[in-house]
Design a protein around this motif. Structure first.
Motif, PDB file in Angstrom:
ATOM      1  N   PHE A 120       0.820  -1.215   0.000  1.00 57.87           N
ATOM      2  CA  PHE A 120       0.000   0.000   0.000  1.00 57.87           C
ATOM      3  C   PHE A 120       0.850   1.260   0.000  1.00 57.87           C
ATOM      4  O   PHE A 120       0.478   2.257  -0.600  1.00 57.87           O
ATOM      5  CB  PHE A 120      -0.968   0.000   1.181  1.00 57.87           C
ATOM      6  CG  PHE A 120      -2.229  -0.750   0.892  1.00 57.87           C
ATOM      7  CD1 PHE A 120      -3.156  -0.263  -0.001  1.00 57.87           C
ATOM      8  CD2 PHE A 120      -2.472  -1.963   1.491  1.00 57.87           C
ATOM      9  CE1 PHE A 120      -4.311  -0.955  -0.287  1.00 57.87           C
ATOM     10  CE2 PHE A 120      -3.620  -2.668   1.221  1.00 57.87           C
ATOM     11  CZ  PHE A 120      -4.545  -2.166   0.321  1.00 57.87           C
ATOM     12  N   VAL A 121       1.994   1.226   0.659  1.00 58.86           N
ATOM     13  CA  VAL A 121       2.853   2.404   0.654  1.00 58.86           C
ATOM     14  C   VAL A 121       3.556   2.556  -0.686  1.00 58.86           C
ATOM     15  O   VAL A 121       3.688   3.648  -1.214  1.00 58.86           O
ATOM     16  CB  VAL A 121       3.880   2.336   1.805  1.00 58.86           C
ATOM     17  CG1 VAL A 121       4.915   3.429   1.669  1.00 58.86           C
ATOM     18  CG2 VAL A 121       3.181   2.452   3.139  1.00 58.86           C
ATOM     19  N   GLY A 122       3.990   1.455  -1.275  1.00 61.08           N
ATOM     20  CA  GLY A 122       4.830   1.547  -2.457  1.00 61.08           C
ATOM     21  C   GLY A 122       4.152   1.394  -3.793  1.00 61.08           C
ATOM     22  O   GLY A 122       4.603   1.960  -4.776  1.00 61.08           O
ATOM     23  N   ALA A 123       3.075   0.625  -3.891  1.00 63.91           N
ATOM     24  CA  ALA A 123       2.552   0.300  -5.215  1.00 63.91           C
ATOM     25  C   ALA A 123       1.084   0.645  -5.418  1.00 63.91           C
ATOM     26  O   ALA A 123       0.614   0.585  -6.548  1.00 63.91           O
ATOM     27  CB  ALA A 123       2.758  -1.190  -5.491  1.00 63.91           C
ATOM     28  N   GLU A 124       0.344   0.929  -4.389  1.00 60.87           N
ATOM     29  CA  GLU A 124      -1.073   1.229  -4.562  1.00 60.87           C
ATOM     30  C   GLU A 124      -1.251   2.493  -5.399  1.00 60.87           C
ATOM     31  O   GLU A 124      -0.447   3.400  -5.341  1.00 60.87           O
ATOM     32  CB  GLU A 124      -1.733   1.399  -3.196  1.00 60.87           C
ATOM     33  CG  GLU A 124      -3.201   1.702  -3.237  1.00 60.87           C
ATOM     34  CD  GLU A 124      -4.054   0.595  -3.849  1.00 60.87           C
ATOM     35  OE1 GLU A 124      -5.187   0.902  -4.201  1.00 60.87           O
ATOM     36  OE2 GLU A 124      -3.590  -0.532  -3.978  1.00 60.87           O
ATOM     37  N   GLN A 125      -2.298   2.532  -6.169  1.00 59.53           N
ATOM     38  CA  GLN A 125      -2.618   3.605  -7.123  1.00 59.53           C
ATOM     39  C   GLN A 125      -1.729   3.532  -8.355  1.00 59.53           C
ATOM     40  O   GLN A 125      -1.553   4.505  -9.049  1.00 59.53           O
ATOM     41  CB  GLN A 125      -2.520   4.997  -6.485  1.00 59.53           C
ATOM     42  CG  GLN A 125      -3.456   5.211  -5.325  1.00 59.53           C
ATOM     43  CD  GLN A 125      -4.908   5.098  -5.704  1.00 59.53           C
ATOM     44  OE1 GLN A 125      -5.316   5.498  -6.776  1.00 59.53           O
ATOM     45  NE2 GLN A 125      -5.696   4.520  -4.840  1.00 59.53           N
ATOM     46  N   HIS A 140      -3.766   6.816  -1.794  1.00 58.11           N
ATOM     47  CA  HIS A 140      -2.582   7.559  -2.214  1.00 58.11           C
ATOM     48  C   HIS A 140      -2.321   8.734  -1.276  1.00 58.11           C
ATOM     49  O   HIS A 140      -1.193   8.959  -0.839  1.00 58.11           O
ATOM     50  CB  HIS A 140      -2.746   8.055  -3.644  1.00 58.11           C
ATOM     51  CG  HIS A 140      -1.624   8.932  -4.093  1.00 58.11           C
ATOM     52  ND1 HIS A 140      -0.450   8.428  -4.587  1.00 58.11           N
ATOM     53  CD2 HIS A 140      -1.480  10.283  -4.098  1.00 58.11           C
ATOM     54  CE1 HIS A 140       0.353   9.422  -4.893  1.00 58.11           C
ATOM     55  NE2 HIS A 140      -0.244  10.563  -4.599  1.00 58.11           N
ATOM     56  N   GLU A 141      -3.346   9.490  -0.978  1.00 60.02           N
ATOM     57  CA  GLU A 141      -3.176  10.652  -0.103  1.00 60.02           C
ATOM     58  C   GLU A 141      -2.848  10.225   1.328  1.00 60.02           C
ATOM     59  O   GLU A 141      -2.115  10.908   2.029  1.00 60.02           O
ATOM     60  CB  GLU A 141      -4.436  11.516  -0.111  1.00 60.02           C
ATOM     61  CG  GLU A 141      -4.692  12.171  -1.448  1.00 60.02           C
ATOM     62  CD  GLU A 141      -3.541  13.038  -1.927  1.00 60.02           C
ATOM     63  OE1 GLU A 141      -2.880  13.687  -1.095  1.00 60.02           O
ATOM     64  OE2 GLU A 141      -3.292  13.055  -3.146  1.00 60.02           O
ATOM     65  N   PHE A 142      -3.369   9.083   1.770  1.00 65.06           N
ATOM     66  CA  PHE A 142      -3.122   8.616   3.130  1.00 65.06           C
ATOM     67  C   PHE A 142      -1.663   8.213   3.325  1.00 65.06           C
ATOM     68  O   PHE A 142      -1.086   8.444   4.381  1.00 65.06           O
ATOM     69  CB  PHE A 142      -4.050   7.445   3.453  1.00 65.06           C
ATOM     70  CG  PHE A 142      -3.947   6.965   4.868  1.00 65.06           C
ATOM     71  CD1 PHE A 142      -4.427   7.742   5.916  1.00 65.06           C
ATOM     72  CD2 PHE A 142      -3.379   5.738   5.158  1.00 65.06           C
ATOM     73  CE1 PHE A 142      -4.333   7.305   7.218  1.00 65.06           C
ATOM     74  CE2 PHE A 142      -3.280   5.293   6.462  1.00 65.06           C
ATOM     75  CZ  PHE A 142      -3.764   6.079   7.491  1.00 65.06           C
ATOM     76  N   VAL A 143      -1.048   7.602   2.312  1.00 63.46           N
ATOM     77  CA  VAL A 143       0.333   7.118   2.444  1.00 63.46           C
ATOM     78  C   VAL A 143       1.327   7.996   1.691  1.00 63.46           C
ATOM     79  O   VAL A 143       2.480   7.618   1.524  1.00 63.46           O
ATOM     80  CB  VAL A 143       0.459   5.649   1.979  1.00 63.46           C
ATOM     81  CG1 VAL A 143      -0.369   4.735   2.840  1.00 63.46           C
ATOM     82  CG2 VAL A 143       0.109   5.498   0.524  1.00 63.46           C
ATOM     83  N   HIS A 144       0.931   9.161   1.256  1.00 63.78           N
ATOM     84  CA  HIS A 144       1.758  10.019   0.419  1.00 63.78           C
ATOM     85  C   HIS A 144       3.087  10.382   1.074  1.00 63.78           C
ATOM     86  O   HIS A 144       4.152  10.242   0.470  1.00 63.78           O
ATOM     87  CB  HIS A 144       0.980  11.283   0.060  1.00 63.78           C
ATOM     88  CG  HIS A 144       1.682  12.164  -0.910  1.00 63.78           C
ATOM     89  ND1 HIS A 144       2.354  13.281  -0.511  1.00 63.78           N
ATOM     90  CD2 HIS A 144       1.836  12.067  -2.250  1.00 63.78           C
ATOM     91  CE1 HIS A 144       2.885  13.859  -1.576  1.00 63.78           C
ATOM     92  NE2 HIS A 144       2.591  13.149  -2.633  1.00 63.78           N
ATOM     93  N   ASP A 145       3.058  10.843   2.315  1.00 69.67           N
ATOM     94  CA  ASP A 145       4.295  11.224   2.996  1.00 69.67           C
ATOM     95  C   ASP A 145       5.180  10.011   3.284  1.00 69.67           C
ATOM     96  O   ASP A 145       6.399  10.102   3.244  1.00 69.67           O
ATOM     97  CB  ASP A 145       3.990  11.981   4.287  1.00 69.67           C
ATOM     98  CG  ASP A 145       3.363  13.339   4.006  1.00 69.67           C
ATOM     99  OD1 ASP A 145       3.588  13.868   2.903  1.00 69.67           O
ATOM    100  OD2 ASP A 145       2.656  13.850   4.891  1.00 69.67           O
ATOM    101  N   GLY A 146       4.550   8.883   3.564  1.00 75.29           N
ATOM    102  CA  GLY A 146       5.322   7.662   3.776  1.00 75.29           C
ATOM    103  C   GLY A 146       6.065   7.237   2.524  1.00 75.29           C
ATOM    104  O   GLY A 146       7.176   6.719   2.583  1.00 75.29           O
ATOM    105  N   ARG A 147       5.448   7.462   1.359  1.00 77.24           N
ATOM    106  CA  ARG A 147       6.125   7.146   0.095  1.00 77.24           C
ATOM    107  C   ARG A 147       7.386   7.989  -0.059  1.00 77.24           C
ATOM    108  O   ARG A 147       8.432   7.489  -0.437  1.00 77.24           O
ATOM    109  CB  ARG A 147       5.201   7.403  -1.086  1.00 77.24           C
ATOM    110  CG  ARG A 147       4.104   6.413  -1.216  1.00 77.24           C
ATOM    111  CD  ARG A 147       3.236   6.752  -2.395  1.00 77.24           C
ATOM    112  NE  ARG A 147       2.083   5.886  -2.384  1.00 77.24           N
ATOM    113  CZ  ARG A 147       1.502   5.445  -3.481  1.00 77.24           C
ATOM    114  NH1 ARG A 147       1.953   5.810  -4.655  1.00 77.24           N
ATOM    115  NH2 ARG A 147       0.468   4.658  -3.403  1.00 77.24           N
ATOM    116  N   HIS A 148       7.279   9.254   0.214  1.00 76.58           N
ATOM    117  CA  HIS A 148       8.457  10.117   0.102  1.00 76.58           C
ATOM    118  C   HIS A 148       9.516   9.736   1.142  1.00 76.58           C
ATOM    119  O   HIS A 148      10.699   9.750   0.852  1.00 76.58           O
ATOM    120  CB  HIS A 148       8.071  11.585   0.260  1.00 76.58           C
ATOM    121  CG  HIS A 148       7.308  12.118  -0.908  1.00 76.58           C
ATOM    122  ND1 HIS A 148       7.840  12.218  -2.158  1.00 76.58           N
ATOM    123  CD2 HIS A 148       6.034  12.574  -1.005  1.00 76.58           C
ATOM    124  CE1 HIS A 148       6.953  12.725  -2.992  1.00 76.58           C
ATOM    125  NE2 HIS A 148       5.845  12.936  -2.314  1.00 76.58           N
TER     126      HIS A 148
END
Length: 71
Positions: free
Chosen positions: A39-44, A56-64
């Protein structure tokens, strides 16, 4: 001069946990970690499980934080 008597060494028995008892918990947390990483790396992306941009918006900062590209 003062003399102190040495206290006798005490042996501590550590409990051993059989691998068969740890396997279900290790499997559960391994799958849970894989799901979180998905979910952090590949969702959306190409393998999207949900529509919209909520995940995407929920895990956006975690992705960065984890250096996943998202835009």
């Amino acid at each position: 001069m003062s003399s102190t008597a040495a206290s006798p060494a005490v042996e501590v028995q550590l409990p051993s946990i059989p691998l068969a008892e740890l396997a279900p918990c290790a499997l559960f947390f391994g799958l849970l970690g894989t799901l979180v990483l998905f979910f952090v790396g590949a969702e959306q992306g190409a393998f999207s499980l949900s529509s919209g941009t909520l995940v995407h918006e929920f895990v956006h900062d975690g992705r960065h934080l984890l250096a996943f590209p998202c835009h």
